[in-house]
Design a protein around this motif. Structure first.
Motif, PDB file in Angstrom:
ATOM      1  N   THR A   1     -28.927  14.057   5.037  1.00 49.22           N
ATOM      2  CA  THR A   1     -30.325  14.426   5.239  1.00 49.22           C
ATOM      3  C   THR A   1     -31.256  13.543   4.431  1.00 49.22           C
ATOM      4  OG1 THR A   1     -30.060  16.094   3.498  1.00 49.22           O
ATOM      5  CG2 THR A   1     -29.776  16.823   5.773  1.00 49.22           C
ATOM      6  N   THR A   2     -30.735  12.875   3.419  1.00 46.60           N
ATOM      7  CA  THR A   2     -31.580  12.005   2.592  1.00 46.60           C
ATOM      8  C   THR A   2     -30.821  10.725   2.260  1.00 46.60           C
ATOM      9  OG1 THR A   2     -30.768  13.025   0.539  1.00 46.60           O
ATOM     10  CG2 THR A   2     -32.760  13.968   1.524  1.00 46.60           C
ATOM     11  N   GLY A   3     -31.581   9.667   1.955  1.00 41.16           N
ATOM     12  CA  GLY A   3     -30.992   8.436   1.444  1.00 41.16           C
ATOM     13  C   GLY A   3     -30.278   7.621   2.495  1.00 41.16           C
ATOM     14  N   LEU A   4     -29.731   6.494   2.042  1.00 45.49           N
ATOM     15  CA  LEU A   4     -28.983   5.600   2.918  1.00 45.49           C
ATOM     16  C   LEU A   4     -27.607   6.191   3.236  1.00 45.49           C
ATOM     17  CD1 LEU A   4     -29.885   2.238   1.149  1.00 45.49           C
ATOM     18  CD2 LEU A   4     -30.605   2.935   3.441  1.00 45.49           C
ATOM     19  N   PRO A   5     -26.971   5.715   4.311  1.00 44.30           N
ATOM     20  CA  PRO A   5     -25.629   6.214   4.643  1.00 44.30           C
ATOM     21  C   PRO A   5     -24.656   6.046   3.477  1.00 44.30           C
ATOM     22  CG  PRO A   5     -26.513   4.911   6.449  1.00 44.30           C
ATOM     23  CD  PRO A   5     -27.468   4.738   5.303  1.00 44.30           C
ATOM     24  N   LYS A   6     -23.751   7.017   3.356  1.00 44.66           N
ATOM     25  CA  LYS A   6     -22.758   7.011   2.280  1.00 44.66           C
ATOM     26  C   LYS A   6     -21.369   6.803   2.872  1.00 44.66           C
ATOM     27  CE  LYS A   6     -24.028  11.102   0.672  1.00 44.66           C
ATOM     28  NZ  LYS A   6     -25.321  11.368   1.351  1.00 44.66           N
ATOM     29  N   GLY A   7     -20.542   6.055   2.145  1.00 41.05           N
ATOM     30  CA  GLY A   7     -19.177   5.807   2.573  1.00 41.05           C
ATOM     31  C   GLY A   7     -18.272   6.981   2.259  1.00 41.05           C
ATOM     32  N   CYS A   8     -17.437   7.359   3.239  1.00 39.82           N
ATOM     33  CA  CYS A   8     -16.484   8.452   3.050  1.00 39.82           C
ATOM     34  C   CYS A   8     -15.101   7.861   2.767  1.00 39.82           C
ATOM     35  CB  CYS A   8     -16.420   9.325   4.297  1.00 39.82           C
ATOM     36  SG  CYS A   8     -17.968  10.141   4.686  1.00 39.82           S
ATOM     37  N   MET A   9     -14.550   8.170   1.629  1.00 36.10           N
ATOM     38  CA  MET A   9     -13.290   7.561   1.207  1.00 36.10           C
ATOM     39  C   MET A   9     -12.087   8.295   1.808  1.00 36.10           C
ATOM     40  SD  MET A   9     -14.059   6.508  -2.768  1.00 36.10           S
ATOM     41  CE  MET A   9     -14.438   8.173  -3.324  1.00 36.10           C
ATOM     42  N   HIS A  10     -11.376   7.570   2.689  1.00 40.66           N
ATOM     43  CA  HIS A  10     -10.156   8.111   3.293  1.00 40.66           C
ATOM     44  C   HIS A  10      -8.960   7.257   2.910  1.00 40.66           C
ATOM     45  CE1 HIS A  10     -11.292  11.491   5.817  1.00 40.66           C
ATOM     46  NE2 HIS A  10     -12.391  10.837   6.176  1.00 40.66           N
ATOM     47  N   THR A  11      -7.862   7.932   2.654  1.00 40.43           N
ATOM     48  CA  THR A  11      -6.597   7.270   2.344  1.00 40.43           C
ATOM     49  C   THR A  11      -5.662   7.385   3.549  1.00 40.43           C
ATOM     50  OG1 THR A  11      -5.593   9.286   1.485  1.00 40.43           O
ATOM     51  CG2 THR A  11      -6.860   7.950  -0.076  1.00 40.43           C
ATOM     52  N   HIS A  12      -4.532   6.692   3.485  1.00 40.45           N
ATOM     53  CA  HIS A  12      -3.524   6.862   4.531  1.00 40.45           C
ATOM     54  C   HIS A  12      -3.137   8.336   4.643  1.00 40.45           C
ATOM     55  CE1 HIS A  12      -2.702   2.477   4.863  1.00 40.45           C
ATOM     56  NE2 HIS A  12      -2.932   2.465   3.561  1.00 40.45           N
ATOM     57  N   ARG A  13      -3.066   9.011   3.502  1.00 36.75           N
ATOM     58  CA  ARG A  13      -2.627  10.405   3.490  1.00 36.75           C
ATOM     59  C   ARG A  13      -3.639  11.326   4.172  1.00 36.75           C
ATOM     60  NH1 ARG A  13       1.262  12.618   0.307  1.00 36.75           N
ATOM     61  NH2 ARG A  13       1.154  10.929  -1.228  1.00 36.75           N
ATOM     62  N   THR A  14      -4.950  11.051   4.042  1.00 42.89           N
ATOM     63  CA  THR A  14      -5.929  11.934   4.680  1.00 42.89           C
ATOM     64  C   THR A  14      -6.085  11.638   6.169  1.00 42.89           C
ATOM     65  OG1 THR A  14      -7.821  10.493   4.115  1.00 42.89           O
ATOM     66  CG2 THR A  14      -7.243  12.229   2.542  1.00 42.89           C
TER      67      THR A  14
ATOM     68  N   ALA B   1       0.833  -1.206   0.000  1.00 42.77           N
ATOM     69  CA  ALA B   1       0.000   0.000   0.000  1.00 42.77           C
ATOM     70  C   ALA B   1       0.867   1.255   0.000  1.00 42.77           C
ATOM     71  CB  ALA B   1      -0.920   0.005   1.210  1.00 42.77           C
ATOM     72  N   THR B   2       0.315   2.299  -0.596  1.00 42.04           N
ATOM     73  CA  THR B   2       0.982   3.606  -0.612  1.00 42.04           C
ATOM     74  C   THR B   2       0.096   4.618   0.116  1.00 42.04           C
ATOM     75  OG1 THR B   2      -0.053   4.371  -2.663  1.00 42.04           O
ATOM     76  CG2 THR B   2       1.964   3.048  -2.865  1.00 42.04           C
ATOM     77  N   ALA B   3       0.633   5.802   0.316  1.00 41.24           N
ATOM     78  CA  ALA B   3      -0.083   6.834   1.068  1.00 41.24           C
ATOM     79  C   ALA B   3      -1.428   7.188   0.444  1.00 41.24           C
ATOM     80  CB  ALA B   3       0.782   8.080   1.186  1.00 41.24           C
ATOM     81  N   ASP B   4      -1.548   7.038  -0.866  1.00 42.74           N
ATOM     82  CA  ASP B   4      -2.775   7.457  -1.549  1.00 42.74           C
ATOM     83  C   ASP B   4      -3.769   6.330  -1.785  1.00 42.74           C
ATOM     84  OD1 ASP B   4      -2.195  10.260  -1.850  1.00 42.74           O
ATOM     85  OD2 ASP B   4      -0.651   9.675  -3.287  1.00 42.74           O
ATOM     86  N   ASP B   5      -3.516   5.161  -1.237  1.00 42.67           N
ATOM     87  CA  ASP B   5      -4.466   4.062  -1.369  1.00 42.67           C
ATOM     88  C   ASP B   5      -5.623   4.232  -0.392  1.00 42.67           C
ATOM     89  OD1 ASP B   5      -3.382   2.515  -3.442  1.00 42.67           O
ATOM     90  OD2 ASP B   5      -1.927   1.593  -2.096  1.00 42.67           O
ATOM     91  N   LEU B   6      -6.814   3.821  -0.824  1.00 48.81           N
ATOM     92  CA  LEU B   6      -7.985   3.818   0.041  1.00 48.81           C
ATOM     93  C   LEU B   6      -7.740   2.869   1.198  1.00 48.81           C
ATOM     94  CD1 LEU B   6     -10.996   4.745   0.342  1.00 48.81           C
ATOM     95  CD2 LEU B   6     -11.619   2.653  -0.874  1.00 48.81           C
ATOM     96  N   VAL B   7      -8.092   3.317   2.422  1.00 46.82           N
ATOM     97  CA  VAL B   7      -7.800   2.490   3.601  1.00 46.82           C
ATOM     98  C   VAL B   7      -8.968   2.437   4.583  1.00 46.82           C
ATOM     99  CG1 VAL B   7      -6.742   4.362   4.920  1.00 46.82           C
ATOM    100  CG2 VAL B   7      -6.045   2.021   5.346  1.00 46.82           C
ATOM    101  N   LEU B   8      -9.828   3.454   4.558  1.00 48.82           N
ATOM    102  CA  LEU B   8     -10.928   3.517   5.514  1.00 48.82           C
ATOM    103  C   LEU B   8     -12.187   4.009   4.807  1.00 48.82           C
ATOM    104  CD1 LEU B   8     -11.716   3.243   8.557  1.00 48.82           C
ATOM    105  CD2 LEU B   8     -11.217   5.694   8.772  1.00 48.82           C
ATOM    106  N   LEU B   9     -13.317   3.320   5.086  1.00 48.17           N
ATOM    107  CA  LEU B   9     -14.584   3.663   4.455  1.00 48.17           C
ATOM    108  C   LEU B   9     -15.673   3.752   5.536  1.00 48.17           C
ATOM    109  CD1 LEU B   9     -15.573   4.182   1.519  1.00 48.17           C
ATOM    110  CD2 LEU B   9     -16.283   1.780   1.454  1.00 48.17           C
TER     111      LEU B   9
END
Length: 564
Positions: free
Chosen positions: A222-235, A208-216
């Motif tokens: 306010t509307t709809g089903l919960p949405k996944g927030c894309m975080h990387t090692h860098r964020t 893995a690198t710093a810019d790979d997705l790691v946490l969702l």
């Protein structure tokens, strides 16, 4: 770069850099380094049982090997569905070692809700607590075979507990019974002990690198089903470093990890930043004010990130004066404003200042914080390392003058990459100003002349009473000044004349029940706040509904009121 004219820079702590030099490494590397530096140091205390950093790393590697043997490959999603416990950390870092992605799920979710966390992120494996395994299995069984999990790993909390708990470290009997429960295993599931006993090793070095997705992590809008927030090692890395710097934390620190680890705040301060700093975490699987007080006293806890409702509850304990809080050096939190009366008691009785902060799942927890040496009460604080925030008109997106209420927009290194599978929502969540990309928080607030930010309310949470705009959180904070009020939540109620009127759902202090009436609280409110803000209706309730992270779920109360 932060624009030089920002007023908070005049009050920036001299001990801190304005921006951080962030490592371009991964969260797994953080554990590798800490385990090499402090192999014998206790990473977690779990009601008397220690897990040391070398053990945490070794167990994570073993579990990573098991995950890879079940087909988990780089970028695959693995859901964690449990309360705070050492297994949460082991599982988290096992997923890191396998170059995969963690999907943290609130353990309060039921069967009908959990299916979304399998199908939407296309989860491959779920690691859960034994009492939740039935929920996962049933949700999984309801899905078409092509969408089902490849594996289910089940752990018992008792697997990392001492056989006999010391009296001072034991929770209530019902909680200990829950921790030691051993419900039947769903068909096809694997026990945690069996996975660890297999002794597997990762198949290859991490790539893995710093810019790979790691946490969702998922967030409700306010509307709809919960949405996944894309975080990387860098964020995630900026707040892992910045949190320790801001709060004077180091490998010498001992933290009470009670905010749920599935929540972005609990994850940042109890899983990610804590491991990077090498501090020791005292884990509490469920909030218990008596046990929390005893744990702080026993382990000499120095740092506690919490929800203000926890402090309120601790003060409500008949034993709180017997708790030794003298070891605490940093007390912080967010999710709700700290009532002034409660903060004053903290200062008067324990000499502690409460440093509030502000952040969202999309900003990997804090984007704003109060410096402990210059904290303001009921305040979000100032933008932290490398962050720039503005208050803008929600319609025109034009920046508003100091003191005016508008939407808070934020730009910084910890802002997420976007919403998983929701490109339109991602586009709508950002705005560009002066060449910089800002996230629209959806929160209404203002900035004072010192550059500190104050929350007014959610963009959608406002009461319009005869044309007067009432911000519920402001009324709630005022109600805390009433000596009989333990908790309050303010919502809108239909009114034929005013359109909407202010209603307060109130939990009374134990010693006030039967002595104070709803009308007494209304009369007091009229004396202590503008007439248009004062609740016209007060309803006493035994408790307010709270999320797994301890926040009052005002939407549930508002929706019930709207249906009435």
């Amino acid at each position: 770069m932060i624009p030089a004219q920002r007023p908070h820079l005049k009050h920036w702590p001299r001990r801190l850099p304005l921006e951080l030099t962030v490592p371009e490494t991964t969260l797994w590397f953080n554990l590798e380094v800490t385990a090499a530096r402090y192999p014998h140091k206790v990473a977690t205390w779990f009601l008397g049982q220690a897990l040391r950093y070398a053990e945490l790393k070794a167990q994570a590697e073993t579990l990573a090997g098991w995950l890879q043997a079940r087909g988990v490959r780089k970028g695959d999603r693995v859901a964690l569905f449990m309360q705070n416990c050492p297994q949460f950390l082991v599982a988290f870092y096992a997923v890191m070692r396998a170059d995969a992605v963690v999907v943290p799920v609130n353990p309060m979710n039921r069967v009908d809700e959990f299916g979304h966390y399998i199908t939407d992120p296309e989860t491959k494996v779920v690691i859960c607590a034994a009492d939740l395994a039935g929920i996962v299995a049933e949700a999984n069984q309801r899905l078409p075979e092509s969408q089902r999990l490849a594996a289910l790993l089940v752990t018992r909390y008792a697997e990392t507990l001492p056989e006999v708990l010391e009296p001072g470290l034991a929770p209530q009997p019902a909680i200990e019974q829950w921790l030691r429960a051993d419900p039947p295993l769903p068909a096809g599931a694997t026990r945690w002990a069996d996975a660890m006993a297999a002794g597997l090793r990762p198949q290859a070095p991490p790539t893995a690198t710093a810019d790979d997705l790691v946490l969702l992590p998922y967030t409700s809008g306010t509307t709809g089903l919960p949405k996944g927030c894309m975080h990387t090692h860098r964020t995630l890395m900026p707040n892992a470093i910045g949190g320790a710097l801001w709060g004077h934390a180091s490998a010498e620190s001992i933290s009470l990890a009670v905010v749920p680890m599935f929540h972005i705040t609990g994850m940042m301060y109890g899983v990610i930043g804590s491991v990077m700093a090498g501090l020791t975490m005292v884990l509490l699987p469920r909030w218990d004010r008596e046990l929390a007080g005893r744990l702080i006293s026993h382990y000499k806890v120095t740092h506690w990130t919490c929800i203000p409702t926890m402090i309120i509850d601790l003060f409500a304990s008949p034993h709180y004066k017997s708790f030794d809080l003298s070891s605490l050096v940093y007390l912080s939190g967010g999710g709700a404003a700290m009532p002034e009366a409660v903060a004053q008691r903290l200062l008067d009785e324990f000499g502690l200042s409460f440093a509030e902060g502000y952040g969202l799942t999309e900003t990997a927890a804090p984007s704003h914080a109060n410096p402990p040496e210059r904290a303001k009460l009921q305040c979000l604080g100032m933008p932290i390392f490398g962050v720039d925030s503005l208050v803008v008109d929600p319609e025109t997106l034009e920046e508003l003058p100091v003191g005016e209420v508008g939407e808070i927009i934020t730009s910084g290194p910890m802002v997420f990459q976007g919403y998983w599978k929701h490109p339109d929502a991602t586009v709508a969540a950002f705005v560009e100003k002066d060449g910089r990309r800002y996230f629209r928080t959806g929160d209404l607030g203002r900035m004072d002349e010192d550059g500190y930010f104050f929350l007014t309310d959610r963009l959608k949470r406002m009461i319009n009473a005869s044309g007067f705009k009432v911000w519920p959180s402001e009324v709630e904070l005022l109600l805390y000044g009433h000596p009989a009020v333990a908790e309050a939540c303010v919502i809108a109620s239909k009114d034929e004349y005013r359109g909407e009127t202010v209603k307060a759902m109130v939990v009374l202090r134990a010693d006030a029940k039967g002595r104070v009436s709803e009308q007494d609280v209304i009369a007091w409110a009229r004396e202590h706040m503008a007439a248009y803000k004062a609740p016209r209706i007060v309803q006493f309730v035994d408790a307010l509904p709270k999320s797994g992270s301890g926040k009052v779920m005002w939407r549930l109360l508002q929706e019930a009121e709207s249906r009435a």
